[in-house]
Design an enzyme around this catalytic site. Structure first.
Site, PDB file in Angstrom:
ATOM      1  N   SER A  55       0.839  -1.197   0.000  1.00 55.83           N
ATOM      2  CA  SER A  55       0.000   0.000   0.000  1.00 55.83           C
ATOM      3  C   SER A  55       0.879   1.254   0.000  1.00 55.83           C
ATOM      4  O   SER A  55       1.668   1.446  -0.926  1.00 55.83           O
ATOM      5  CB  SER A  55      -0.956  -0.046   1.199  1.00 55.83           C
ATOM      6  OG  SER A  55      -1.993   0.885   1.040  1.00 55.83           O
ATOM      7  N   ASP A  74      -9.801  -4.403  -5.305  1.00 57.26           N
ATOM      8  CA  ASP A  74      -9.040  -3.358  -4.610  1.00 57.26           C
ATOM      9  C   ASP A  74      -9.080  -2.090  -5.437  1.00 57.26           C
ATOM     10  O   ASP A  74      -8.820  -2.103  -6.649  1.00 57.26           O
ATOM     11  CB  ASP A  74      -7.592  -3.823  -4.409  1.00 57.26           C
ATOM     12  CG  ASP A  74      -6.728  -2.811  -3.673  1.00 57.26           C
ATOM     13  OD1 ASP A  74      -7.260  -1.811  -3.146  1.00 57.26           O
ATOM     14  OD2 ASP A  74      -5.503  -3.026  -3.630  1.00 57.26           O
ATOM     15  N   HIS A  94      -7.780  -5.308  -0.620  1.00 60.20           N
ATOM     16  CA  HIS A  94      -6.653  -4.537  -0.123  1.00 60.20           C
ATOM     17  C   HIS A  94      -6.302  -4.978   1.299  1.00 60.20           C
ATOM     18  O   HIS A  94      -7.188  -5.180   2.130  1.00 60.20           O
ATOM     19  CB  HIS A  94      -7.002  -3.044  -0.130  1.00 60.20           C
ATOM     20  CG  HIS A  94      -5.835  -2.162   0.164  1.00 60.20           C
ATOM     21  ND1 HIS A  94      -4.962  -1.748  -0.820  1.00 60.20           N
ATOM     22  CD2 HIS A  94      -5.378  -1.629   1.321  1.00 60.20           C
ATOM     23  CE1 HIS A  94      -4.031  -0.995  -0.275  1.00 60.20           C
ATOM     24  NE2 HIS A  94      -4.264  -0.902   1.031  1.00 60.20           N
TER      25      HIS A  94
END
Length: 218
Positions: free
Chosen positions: A59, A154, A184
């Site tokens: 991320s 995601d 995610h």
């Protein structure tokens, strides 16, 4: 970090970088770069091989890892042998299919991402800078071999996959994989999701091959 160390058979340095909004861009990147430089300089003391230095992150950490590779290329080092980007943020101002399709209800919402991005790069004029949005870098050649993992459900899926395609188009060796049915954050879900565990095992195995086998990631 322990999972990555065990499965990739690597010494792992986990970096506690400064956070926005108290410390906006480029503070976190400066800390990541300081950590990469320190790890390269102190590899022997860590029991590691400074010639096989990798950066990895998921991320926002994937954003910092990708940006660190760009910065190291542009400023003469340290030499990075591999980059492992797990559902990375590569564009702070996205407008793509997964951003619209999974803007709500898939573990990371568009409103949250807009808030994160606005706090990370408070000056909107800086959000398109390559070290903030690696996907917007004009040239991705000369970067280390890459692993780019995305999740099918995601909001960040398309920007991660676009970055993988651009790396490949620039001549960088890339292993890119979309993990179906995952959302995610799956890199932290090994203990509760067999699919996440299998994905993590493959990602770590690819990184292990890069670090220990000396081959391309694919």
């Amino acid at each position: 970090a322990r999972m990555l160390a065990n499965r990739a058979r690597a010494v792992v340095v986990s970096v506690g970088y400064r956070l926005a909004p108290e410390h906006p861009y480029p503070a976190a990147l400066e800390d990541a770069l300081a950590a990469v430089t320190w790890a390269a300089d102190e590899a022997d003391a860590l029991g590691a091989d400074g010639g096989r230095l990798a950066v990895a992150g998921d991320s926002s950490g994937g954003n910092l890892a990708a940006a660190a590779c760009l910065w190291a290329r542009d400023h003469g080092g340290p030499t990075i042998a591999a980059q492992c980007l797990v559902y990375p943020v590569t564009d702070l101002e996205p407008d793509d299919g997964s951003w619209r399709e999974f803007g709500q209800g898939a573990n990371l919402d568009a409103g949250d991402m807009e808030w994160f991005n606005a706090n990370y790069a408070a000056d909107p004029r800086r959000r398109a800078e390559p070290y903030a949005s690696p996907l917007r870098a004009p040239d991705l050649s000369g970067l280390p071999p890459a692993i780019v993992a995305t999740a099918s459900h995601d909001i960040l899926r398309d920007q991660g996959e676009a970055y993988a395609r651009r790396l490949e188009g620039a001549g960088v060796a890339v292993f890119a994989r979309r993990y179906e049915g995952l959302v995610h954050g799956f890199f932290r879900f090994s203990e509760v999701s067999p699919a996440a565990r299998r994905a993590n095992e493959e990602i770590c195995a690819r990184l292990r091959a890069l670090l220990h086998g000396g081959g391309a990631p694919g």
